[in-house]
Design a protein around this motif. Structure first.
Motif, PDB file in Angstrom:
ATOM      1  N   PHE A 109     -10.068   4.054   8.250  1.00  0.00           N
ATOM      2  CA  PHE A 109     -11.362   3.669   7.699  1.00  0.00           C
ATOM      3  C   PHE A 109     -11.544   4.086   6.241  1.00  0.00           C
ATOM      4  O   PHE A 109     -12.155   3.364   5.443  1.00  0.00           O
ATOM      5  CB  PHE A 109     -12.458   4.292   8.573  1.00  0.00           C
ATOM      6  CG  PHE A 109     -13.844   4.207   8.023  1.00  0.00           C
ATOM      7  CD1 PHE A 109     -14.448   2.973   7.806  1.00  0.00           C
ATOM      8  CD2 PHE A 109     -14.566   5.348   7.712  1.00  0.00           C
ATOM      9  CE1 PHE A 109     -15.730   2.877   7.302  1.00  0.00           C
ATOM     10  CE2 PHE A 109     -15.843   5.260   7.206  1.00  0.00           C
ATOM     11  CZ  PHE A 109     -16.421   4.031   7.001  1.00  0.00           C
ATOM     12  N   LYS A 110     -10.994   5.227   5.829  1.00  0.00           N
ATOM     13  CA  LYS A 110     -11.235   5.759   4.490  1.00  0.00           C
ATOM     14  C   LYS A 110     -10.014   5.742   3.580  1.00  0.00           C
ATOM     15  O   LYS A 110     -10.158   5.903   2.365  1.00  0.00           O
ATOM     16  CB  LYS A 110     -11.765   7.196   4.578  1.00  0.00           C
ATOM     17  CG  LYS A 110     -13.118   7.332   5.252  1.00  0.00           C
ATOM     18  CD  LYS A 110     -13.579   8.783   5.272  1.00  0.00           C
ATOM     19  CE  LYS A 110     -14.930   8.928   5.957  1.00  0.00           C
ATOM     20  NZ  LYS A 110     -15.383  10.334   6.004  1.00  0.00           N
ATOM     21  N   HIS A 111      -8.834   5.562   4.134  1.00  0.00           N
ATOM     22  CA  HIS A 111      -7.610   5.767   3.354  1.00  0.00           C
ATOM     23  C   HIS A 111      -6.790   4.480   3.255  1.00  0.00           C
ATOM     24  O   HIS A 111      -6.516   3.833   4.270  1.00  0.00           O
ATOM     25  CB  HIS A 111      -6.753   6.867   3.985  1.00  0.00           C
ATOM     26  CG  HIS A 111      -7.461   8.177   4.140  1.00  0.00           C
ATOM     27  ND1 HIS A 111      -7.431   9.156   3.175  1.00  0.00           N
ATOM     28  CD2 HIS A 111      -8.244   8.669   5.144  1.00  0.00           C
ATOM     29  CE1 HIS A 111      -8.146  10.206   3.576  1.00  0.00           C
ATOM     30  NE2 HIS A 111      -8.646   9.923   4.771  1.00  0.00           N
ATOM     31  N   TYR A 134      -3.215   5.318  -4.316  1.00  0.00           N
ATOM     32  CA  TYR A 134      -3.821   5.875  -3.093  1.00  0.00           C
ATOM     33  C   TYR A 134      -5.327   5.907  -3.277  1.00  0.00           C
ATOM     34  O   TYR A 134      -5.837   6.435  -4.278  1.00  0.00           O
ATOM     35  CB  TYR A 134      -3.301   7.284  -2.813  1.00  0.00           C
ATOM     36  CG  TYR A 134      -4.157   8.029  -1.818  1.00  0.00           C
ATOM     37  CD1 TYR A 134      -4.190   7.657  -0.475  1.00  0.00           C
ATOM     38  CD2 TYR A 134      -4.967   9.088  -2.230  1.00  0.00           C
ATOM     39  CE1 TYR A 134      -4.994   8.330   0.431  1.00  0.00           C
ATOM     40  CE2 TYR A 134      -5.773   9.762  -1.334  1.00  0.00           C
ATOM     41  CZ  TYR A 134      -5.787   9.380  -0.002  1.00  0.00           C
ATOM     42  OH  TYR A 134      -6.596  10.030   0.889  1.00  0.00           O
ATOM     43  N   THR A 135      -6.059   5.342  -2.317  1.00  0.00           N
ATOM     44  CA  THR A 135      -7.512   5.267  -2.398  1.00  0.00           C
ATOM     45  C   THR A 135      -8.159   5.974  -1.215  1.00  0.00           C
ATOM     46  O   THR A 135      -7.816   5.690  -0.053  1.00  0.00           O
ATOM     47  CB  THR A 135      -7.984   3.799  -2.416  1.00  0.00           C
ATOM     48  OG1 THR A 135      -7.385   3.120  -3.513  1.00  0.00           O
ATOM     49  CG2 THR A 135      -9.499   3.723  -2.555  1.00  0.00           C
ATOM     50  N   GLN A 152      -9.447   7.367  -6.544  1.00  0.00           N
ATOM     51  CA  GLN A 152      -8.282   6.493  -6.653  1.00  0.00           C
ATOM     52  C   GLN A 152      -7.228   7.160  -7.535  1.00  0.00           C
ATOM     53  O   GLN A 152      -7.483   7.474  -8.702  1.00  0.00           O
ATOM     54  CB  GLN A 152      -8.664   5.137  -7.234  1.00  0.00           C
ATOM     55  CG  GLN A 152      -9.430   4.250  -6.268  1.00  0.00           C
ATOM     56  CD  GLN A 152      -9.667   2.852  -6.814  1.00  0.00           C
ATOM     57  OE1 GLN A 152     -10.365   2.680  -7.793  1.00  0.00           O
ATOM     58  NE2 GLN A 152      -9.084   1.856  -6.167  1.00  0.00           N
ATOM     59  N   LEU A 153      -6.052   7.377  -6.965  1.00  0.00           N
ATOM     60  CA  LEU A 153      -4.935   7.984  -7.678  1.00  0.00           C
ATOM     61  C   LEU A 153      -3.900   6.913  -7.989  1.00  0.00           C
ATOM     62  O   LEU A 153      -3.423   6.216  -7.087  1.00  0.00           O
ATOM     63  CB  LEU A 153      -4.301   9.086  -6.833  1.00  0.00           C
ATOM     64  CG  LEU A 153      -3.018   9.720  -7.400  1.00  0.00           C
ATOM     65  CD1 LEU A 153      -3.298  10.446  -8.711  1.00  0.00           C
ATOM     66  CD2 LEU A 153      -2.384  10.655  -6.375  1.00  0.00           C
ATOM     67  N   TYR A 154      -3.573   6.762  -9.291  1.00  0.00           N
ATOM     68  CA  TYR A 154      -2.599   5.775  -9.747  1.00  0.00           C
ATOM     69  C   TYR A 154      -1.365   6.506 -10.275  1.00  0.00           C
ATOM     70  O   TYR A 154      -1.479   7.428 -11.087  1.00  0.00           O
ATOM     71  CB  TYR A 154      -3.159   4.919 -10.875  1.00  0.00           C
ATOM     72  CG  TYR A 154      -4.387   4.111 -10.513  1.00  0.00           C
ATOM     73  CD1 TYR A 154      -4.288   2.770 -10.172  1.00  0.00           C
ATOM     74  CD2 TYR A 154      -5.643   4.695 -10.538  1.00  0.00           C
ATOM     75  CE1 TYR A 154      -5.421   2.025  -9.857  1.00  0.00           C
ATOM     76  CE2 TYR A 154      -6.782   3.969 -10.214  1.00  0.00           C
ATOM     77  CZ  TYR A 154      -6.660   2.629  -9.876  1.00  0.00           C
ATOM     78  OH  TYR A 154      -7.778   1.910  -9.564  1.00  0.00           O
ATOM     79  N   GLY A 155      -0.200   6.068  -9.834  1.00  0.00           N
ATOM     80  CA  GLY A 155       1.049   6.608 -10.351  1.00  0.00           C
ATOM     81  C   GLY A 155       1.982   5.478 -10.724  1.00  0.00           C
ATOM     82  O   GLY A 155       2.161   4.528  -9.950  1.00  0.00           O
TER      83      GLY A 155
END
Length: 421
Positions: free
Chosen positions: A196-198, A237-238, A255-258
């Motif tokens: 639900f969240k990831h 990753y959100t 929100q993590l962007y790599g």
């Protein structure tokens, strides 16, 4: 005594039977016009034949309201008998075919425009598809496709192609030069919903970059022509715990962007870039909304005019100007209070007061650059939002930002579609 025990057991069994949650015998949707019911059945967690859990229902409502196709949703429960019930979701659909028209001036004051169209609910299946054409002295175009539930309720695919050209300033020391920048890219991503969240997106981008000198300062070691083939590995990753009520938002999102970019040339090495956007929204009274975005980013720290983090009106600091500077690190905090000034059926007029804080690490510099006064910029100002409650992301915004620190001498208007963040 035996009679007392028998009465107690009878009451206990009756109470337990009465308090047992009913079984979901059917799930229905009302208010659907374009969206396919089978797609929404993939989105929600509850299923026919399982025990009714209100906590799941509440999460399903939040998940439905996150979809571009849905502006609002709520549920009703109808008991069929003592052990079965029907759950009905009532939804209000958005209009999701959105045209894009932007007009602005480029770095050399040339008039530029961008025309596009995007359908956020293509075929009623929660698929995003669209494209654009841009003329800013050079021709650009792009195509985007995103289907988060293409293969299953948890696995999807995205494909993006872009041929982008623009005139951009590059900075080295106290001097700058204008280059024609061209980027031709093909990107393929897998989209995976953990729960639900990831959510996780990951994939590859193959692209070609070209830099062609136009005018301005030149320097030894800075090429006037570059033609580079690159590969970019992307990971996103959100964590999403936001809850929507039409144009109001509450909760937290991160929100993590790599990205890891590989290339072979004498002017740029392989480099890594990562940044995280943290959002926090709070409802204040019936008409107020406090909104925040904190962006922290770092990249491989090379002394190069091609640094990846840009200081720009439309990205981070309202009023600073267009592509004012570049850096290999960035810390930006945008905070604003939004207040509904007028609301009538489908239309909302919203006002806001904002402050944007930003600081940069110069290419080849150190982490101490973040606290140097010449690198810190603060802008504040006022804005208006013209919002349609029936069209997805139909927010026309206008902000005026004014610099309030010694290094923030500029000011100006910023226009756009959608909330600034």
């Amino acid at each position: 005594m035996n009679k007392i025990i028998l009465i107690f057991l009878t009451v206990f069994c009756a109470t337990s039977l009465f308090s047992q949650a009913p079984t979901i015998s059917d799930i229905k949707f009302e208010g659907l016009k374009k969206t396919k019911e089978q797609i929404l059945l993939r989105v929600i967690q509850i299923e026919k034949g399982e025990e009714l859990k209100l906590s799941k229902l509440e999460q399903d409502i939040i998940q439905l309201k996150r979809l571009p196709a849905i502006s609002h949703a709520y549920y009703k429960i109808k008991n069929v008998d003592s052990s079965n019930c029907i759950v009905t979701f009532h939804v209000e659909e958005n209009f999701t075919i959105i045209p894009e028209v932007n007009i602005w001036t480029t770095t050399n004051r040339r008039l530029a425009y961008k025309l596009g169209v995007y359908d956020y609910n293509f075929l009623g299946r929660n698929i995003g598809i669209g494209g654009f054409y841009q003329q800013n002295g050079f021709d650009s175009y792009g195509f985007n496709f995103r289907a988060p539930m293409l293969f299953s309720r948890t696995l999807g695919l995205a494909f993006n192609h872009q041929n982008w050209s623009s005139e951009e300033p590059l900075y080295f020391g106290d001097n700058s030069a204008n280059y024609k920048y061209q980027n031709i890219s093909y990107e393929l991503l897998l989209l995976y919903r953990i729960n639900f969240k990831h959510n996780v997106d990951f994939g590859i981008n193959l692209f070609n970059e070209k830099y062609t000198y136009l005018n301005g300062h030149t320097a030894d070691g800075v090429p006037q022509q570059l033609d580079l083939n690159k590969k970019l590995l992307k990971f996103v990753y959100t964590y999403d715990d936001l809850n929507y009520f039409y144009h109001y938002v509450e909760g937290f999102k991160s929100q993590l962007y790599g990205q890891y970019v590989t290339t072979v040339n004498e002017y740029q090495n392989d480099f890594f870039i990562a940044w995280n956007d943290a959002f926090y929204f709070k409802r204040i009274g019936e008409k107020g909304n406090w909104a925040n975005r904190l962006r922290v980013g770092l990249s491989t720290n090379e002394e190069s005019p091609f640094a990846p983090f840009a200081l720009d009106n439309n990205v981070n600091l309202r009023g600073v100007g267009i592509l004012v500077d570049r850096g290999t690190g960035s810390i930006v905090w945008n905070t604003e209070y939004r207040h509904t000034l007028y609301e009538k059926k489908w239309f909302v007029l919203q006002g806001n007061v904002f402050t944007d804080f930003g600081t940069w690490r110069t290419p080849g510099g150190s982490l101490k650059d973040f606290v140097k006064s010449e690198n810190v910029r603060v802008y504040s100002g006022l804005g208006l939002r013209f919002i349609s409650k029936k069209i997805f992301n139909a927010v026309f915004r206008i902000d005026y930002g004014y610099g309030i620190t010694p290094s923030s001498s500029s000011s100006g208007l910023v226009f756009g579609i959608g909330q600034y963040f």
